[in-house]
Design an enzyme around this catalytic site. Structure first.
Site, PDB file in Angstrom:
ATOM      1  N   TYR A 122       0.792  -1.234   0.000  1.00 50.71           N
ATOM      2  CA  TYR A 122       0.000   0.000   0.000  1.00 50.71           C
ATOM      3  C   TYR A 122       0.823   1.283   0.000  1.00 50.71           C
ATOM      4  O   TYR A 122       0.256   2.367   0.045  1.00 50.71           O
ATOM      5  CB  TYR A 122      -0.974  -0.033   1.183  1.00 50.71           C
ATOM      6  CG  TYR A 122      -1.871  -1.261   1.142  1.00 50.71           C
ATOM      7  CD1 TYR A 122      -2.721  -1.479   0.065  1.00 50.71           C
ATOM      8  CD2 TYR A 122      -1.842  -2.218   2.159  1.00 50.71           C
ATOM      9  CE1 TYR A 122      -3.522  -2.608   0.002  1.00 50.71           C
ATOM     10  CE2 TYR A 122      -2.642  -3.349   2.108  1.00 50.71           C
ATOM     11  CZ  TYR A 122      -3.479  -3.543   1.020  1.00 50.71           C
ATOM     12  OH  TYR A 122      -4.284  -4.661   0.955  1.00 50.71           O
ATOM     13  N   ARG A 134      -8.747 -12.494  -3.416  1.00 49.00           N
ATOM     14  CA  ARG A 134      -8.695 -11.082  -3.840  1.00 49.00           C
ATOM     15  C   ARG A 134      -8.923 -10.919  -5.346  1.00 49.00           C
ATOM     16  O   ARG A 134      -9.097  -9.816  -5.846  1.00 49.00           O
ATOM     17  CB  ARG A 134      -7.358 -10.448  -3.452  1.00 49.00           C
ATOM     18  CG  ARG A 134      -7.172 -10.296  -1.966  1.00 49.00           C
ATOM     19  CD  ARG A 134      -5.887  -9.554  -1.652  1.00 49.00           C
ATOM     20  NE  ARG A 134      -5.420  -9.871  -0.321  1.00 49.00           N
ATOM     21  CZ  ARG A 134      -5.780  -9.214   0.795  1.00 49.00           C
ATOM     22  NH1 ARG A 134      -6.575  -8.167   0.724  1.00 49.00           N
ATOM     23  NH2 ARG A 134      -5.313  -9.589   1.968  1.00 49.00           N
ATOM     24  N   HIS A 187      -7.475  -0.500  -7.184  1.00 56.36           N
ATOM     25  CA  HIS A 187      -6.805  -1.116  -6.033  1.00 56.36           C
ATOM     26  C   HIS A 187      -5.336  -0.712  -6.073  1.00 56.36           C
ATOM     27  O   HIS A 187      -4.703  -0.792  -7.136  1.00 56.36           O
ATOM     28  CB  HIS A 187      -6.926  -2.638  -6.073  1.00 56.36           C
ATOM     29  CG  HIS A 187      -8.354  -3.075  -6.044  1.00 56.36           C
ATOM     30  ND1 HIS A 187      -9.096  -3.091  -4.889  1.00 56.36           N
ATOM     31  CD2 HIS A 187      -9.191  -3.437  -7.048  1.00 56.36           C
ATOM     32  CE1 HIS A 187     -10.329  -3.473  -5.183  1.00 56.36           C
ATOM     33  NE2 HIS A 187     -10.422  -3.680  -6.477  1.00 56.36           N
TER      34      HIS A 187
HETATM   35  C1  DQA Z   1      -7.180  -3.109  -1.786  1.00 57.51           C
HETATM   36  C2  DQA Z   1      -7.045  -4.625  -2.039  1.00 57.51           C
HETATM   37  C3  DQA Z   1      -7.995  -5.409  -1.175  1.00 57.51           C
HETATM   38  O1  DQA Z   1      -7.835  -6.799  -1.420  1.00 57.51           O
HETATM   39  C4  DQA Z   1      -7.731  -5.140   0.294  1.00 57.51           C
HETATM   40  O2  DQA Z   1      -8.662  -5.841   1.091  1.00 57.51           O
HETATM   41  C5  DQA Z   1      -7.723  -3.692   0.610  1.00 57.51           C
HETATM   42  C6  DQA Z   1      -7.035  -2.793  -0.297  1.00 57.51           C
HETATM   43  C7  DQA Z   1      -6.104  -2.315  -2.542  1.00 57.51           C
HETATM   44  O3  DQA Z   1      -6.258  -1.105  -2.672  1.00 57.51           O
HETATM   45  O4  DQA Z   1      -5.108  -2.895  -2.977  1.00 57.51           O
HETATM   46  O5  DQA Z   1      -8.200  -3.261   1.652  1.00 57.51           O
HETATM   47  O6  DQA Z   1      -8.448  -2.686  -2.227  1.00 57.51           O
END
Ligand code: DQA
Length: 151
Positions: free
Chosen positions: A28, A116, A105
């Site tokens: 992130y 995911r 994302h």
């Molecule tokens: C996310 C990816 C998701 O899998 C995760 O649960 C998040 C962040 C991303 O920005 O990469 O909370 O949405």
């Protein structure tokens, strides 16, 4: 080029984005949500868009924000976090908005945990952008500027 008249873009963040700076930086980036929103705001203005920002950790509040969205915005950038992978309630509420939406994302959701890879927003969004960090939002805004400008 004629100016964009419908130019309000909602940038919506879901669960756990309020503590973005405490999440794994290898996925992130290590920055805070307010830093990310400042960056997104700059890109939006460069593209002639007016951003509004929203974040909550409460699914019902997120749904209610989506119910109000057509009065507040002409398009949306959506990063619903983990809700992306299972919240049919949010998908249904997104469909009700009828707004052009791009899913973003920060991390590369296609190459992490299997769960995911699933998105409840499949078929509801113009595009899904992942794994580009903050730059993914710039791409999403550019797509929406084109979409709104063409209208
Ligand atoms: C996310 C990816 C998701 O899998 C995760 O649960 C998040 C962040 C991303 O920005 O990469 O909370 O949405």
């Amino acid at each position: 080029m004629s100016p964009i008249t419908r130019n309000r873009v909602a940038v919506l963040h879901g669960v756990n984005f309020d503590v973005l700076e405490r999440r794994d930086p290898s996925f992130y980036g290590g920055g805070s949500l307010s830093q990310l929103e400042t960056q997104i705001g700059g890109w939006a203005h460069e593209l002639g868009l007016e951003p509004i920002f929203f974040q909550t950790n409460h699914e019902g509040e997120f749904v209610e924000q989506l119910h109000q969205l057509p009065e507040l915005a002409d398009a949306a950038v959506l990063n619903a976090g983990a809700w992306t992978h299972y919240s049919r309630a949010i998908a249904d509420a997104l469909a009700i908005t009828g707004l052009p939406t791009v899913e973003v994302h920060l991390s590369d959701v296609e190459n992490r945990d299997d769960w995911r890879r699933i998105s409840v927003f499949d078929g509801l969004v113009l595009a899904k952008i992942s794994g580009q960090g903050a730059a993914g939002y710039r791409e999403a805004l550019a797509l929406l500027a084109k979409e709104l400008g063409a209208g």
